[in-house]
Scaffold this motif. Structure first.
Motif, PDB file in Angstrom:
ATOM      1  N   LEU A  87       0.826  -1.200   0.000  1.00 28.43           N
ATOM      2  CA  LEU A  87       0.000   0.000   0.000  1.00 28.43           C
ATOM      3  C   LEU A  87       0.869   1.264   0.000  1.00 28.43           C
ATOM      4  O   LEU A  87       0.565   2.249  -0.695  1.00 28.43           O
ATOM      5  CB  LEU A  87      -0.932  -0.009   1.213  1.00 28.43           C
ATOM      6  N   ILE A  91       0.926   4.150  -2.807  1.00 25.86           N
ATOM      7  CA  ILE A  91       0.758   5.587  -2.539  1.00 25.86           C
ATOM      8  C   ILE A  91       1.930   6.390  -3.113  1.00 25.86           C
ATOM      9  O   ILE A  91       1.744   7.420  -3.767  1.00 25.86           O
ATOM     10  CB  ILE A  91       0.619   5.826  -1.024  1.00 25.86           C
ATOM     11  N   ALA A 145       0.733  12.667  -0.073  1.00 29.91           N
ATOM     12  CA  ALA A 145       1.186  11.278  -0.080  1.00 29.91           C
ATOM     13  C   ALA A 145       1.764  10.883   1.269  1.00 29.91           C
ATOM     14  O   ALA A 145       1.514   9.764   1.765  1.00 29.91           O
ATOM     15  CB  ALA A 145       2.226  11.081  -1.184  1.00 29.91           C
ATOM     16  N   ALA A 148      -1.129  10.415   3.646  1.00 29.02           N
ATOM     17  CA  ALA A 148      -1.823   9.151   3.385  1.00 29.02           C
ATOM     18  C   ALA A 148      -1.009   7.956   3.854  1.00 29.02           C
ATOM     19  O   ALA A 148      -1.563   6.961   4.352  1.00 29.02           O
ATOM     20  CB  ALA A 148      -2.126   9.033   1.886  1.00 29.02           C
ATOM     21  N   ALA A 149       0.311   8.037   3.728  1.00 27.84           N
ATOM     22  CA  ALA A 149       1.145   6.937   4.200  1.00 27.84           C
ATOM     23  C   ALA A 149       1.132   6.837   5.721  1.00 27.84           C
ATOM     24  O   ALA A 149       1.116   5.735   6.284  1.00 27.84           O
ATOM     25  CB  ALA A 149       2.577   7.135   3.698  1.00 27.84           C
ATOM     26  N   THR A 152      -1.932   5.064   7.305  1.00 27.73           N
ATOM     27  CA  THR A 152      -1.989   3.599   7.261  1.00 27.73           C
ATOM     28  C   THR A 152      -1.499   2.962   8.556  1.00 27.73           C
ATOM     29  O   THR A 152      -1.786   1.780   8.793  1.00 27.73           O
ATOM     30  CB  THR A 152      -1.140   3.079   6.092  1.00 27.73           C
TER      31      THR A 152
END
Length: 384
Positions: A87, A91, A145, A148-149, A152
């Motif tokens: 994932l 990303i 990005a 978003a990382a 996770t």
């Protein structure tokens, strides 16, 4: 053994499928580029092959692993870690692909605009704005990005919630701590959209003459005539005066000073300058002049004015005019060169018109006021 075979099949199949997809996309872009040579968009999109392969491969591997893992104990043990890694790759590859795609679209639009426009100043302004916009887009995509990382990871979700709750205090502290950085950031936008200085402009900063080579959100690079790079914060150009020789047109006027003797034939020098400028390739023909601008007891100062289409041609024209005038005077009128008087001064006998100097007479000695006169001196002789 079966789990390893299934894993190898999944990885190999995903890599092959990703290669086929990227190869097909590349061939399609090449075909479109050949059909539409008037736009460089499709040729620029071919640079997205590598990030596209990363995105497709990460997505296929994540799907294949989720299909092959159920029922296989070794694969199920690491399913969470492998899924998170894939994932993160997805990303990162998506951000890379987005930046490359936006860059291709922006560069294609600028190339088409540059092909239609003939205004060099407007092209430099648009190029500066496009460069800064691309940097802003790259930073924004990178921040999104990274966010978003981080989301996770469950531990960072709680941290992000607490940071958002105290966003006001954090914003005030960050604004005070990064005051200079923010000022440079806003100065970069002011330079880009205020048309103060552009990439390719000829500027003079702190006595350094050069061409603007790079403009970022925080600093600006000037390439000097001797290939040095002078890096300055962009806030310098919004808070201090500087010379922009390209503003309002690149044409320039320069002067050449030559020191000569009083006997210099100025009319002949003017005529020779006019003839020489007719053969000078860097002179743009807009104007010229030659006049005596100053005089002194030892000579005169002759000033020649020439024009050129830009700063580089003006420098070349001035040097050529200076060399030509000095060489022509040496060949044709050596007496017009400045002279330095080194002869000794003449004696008085060679100048009979001067009156003779009378000899200096010695003044008689006068006793000082405090000296004792003889009549006041007491005498030891008794009177009669």
């Amino acid at each position: 053994m079966e789990s390893l075979i299934r894993l190898a099949i999944s990885v190999g199949g995903s890599a092959l499928a990703a290669f086929v997809v990227c190869r097909a996309a590349d061939m399609l872009a090449r075909f479109a580029d050949a059909r539409h040579p008037e736009t460089p968009l499709w040729g620029l999109l071919r640079r997205c092959r590598t990030p596209l392969y990363v995105v497709v491969l990460a997505a296929l591997l994540r799907w294949a692993y989720s299909v092959a893992a159920p029922g296989q104990e070794p694969l199920e043990e690491h399913a969470g870690a492998v899924s998170r890694v894939l994932l993160l790759c997805l990303i990162g590859g998506g951000a890379w692909l987005a930046v490359r795609t936006v860059s291709a679209v922006v560069e294609s639009s600028y190339a088409r605009y540059a092909g239609r426009s003939r205004d060099a100043a407007r092209l430099r302004r648009v190029r500066t704005q496009v460069t800064l916009i691309m940097r802003v887009v790259s930073v924004a995509v990178g921040v999104l990005a990274a966010a978003a990382a981080l989301v996770t990871f469950p531990s960072f979700r709680t941290l992000g919630t607490s940071l958002l709750a105290s966003a006001g205090i954090v914003g005030i502290v960050a604004g005070v701590a990064a005051q200079s950085t923010l000022s440079n950031l806003f100065a970069g936008f002011q330079i880009a959209f205020g048309d103060m200085v552009r990439i390719g402009d000829t500027v003079v900063v702190d006595g350094e003459w050069g061409v603007v080579e790079e403009v970022t959100l925080t600093f600006l690079t000037v390439r000097t005539w001797d290939e040095r790079r002078v890096t300055l914060p962009v806030s310098y150009f919004t808070s201090r005066p500087f010379e922009n020789w390209s503003r309002g047109g690149a044409e320039m006027t320069g002067s050449v000073f030559v020191h000569c003797d009083h006997t210099t034939p100025v009319a002949l020098v003017r005529e020779h300058l006019r003839e020489f400028l007719g053969t000078c390739d860097t002179w743009d023909g807009r104007g010229w002049d030659l006049a005596v601008t100053d005089t002194s007891p030892t000579g005169i100062t002759v000033r020649a004015i020439v024009t050129a289409k830009d700063a580089d041609d003006l420098w070349t024209t001035r040097c050529a005019v200076r060399e030509e005038l000095v060489g022509w005077l040496v060949r044709e009128h050596p007496g017009a060169l400045p002279k330095v008087v080194t002869a000794p001064a003449a004696d008085a006998s060679d100048r009979p018109w001067l009156p003779a100097r009378a000899p200096r007479q010695r003044r008689p000695h006068r006793p000082s006021r405090n000296s004792t006169r003889p009549s006041d001196t007491p005498s030891d002789t008794p009177r009669d």
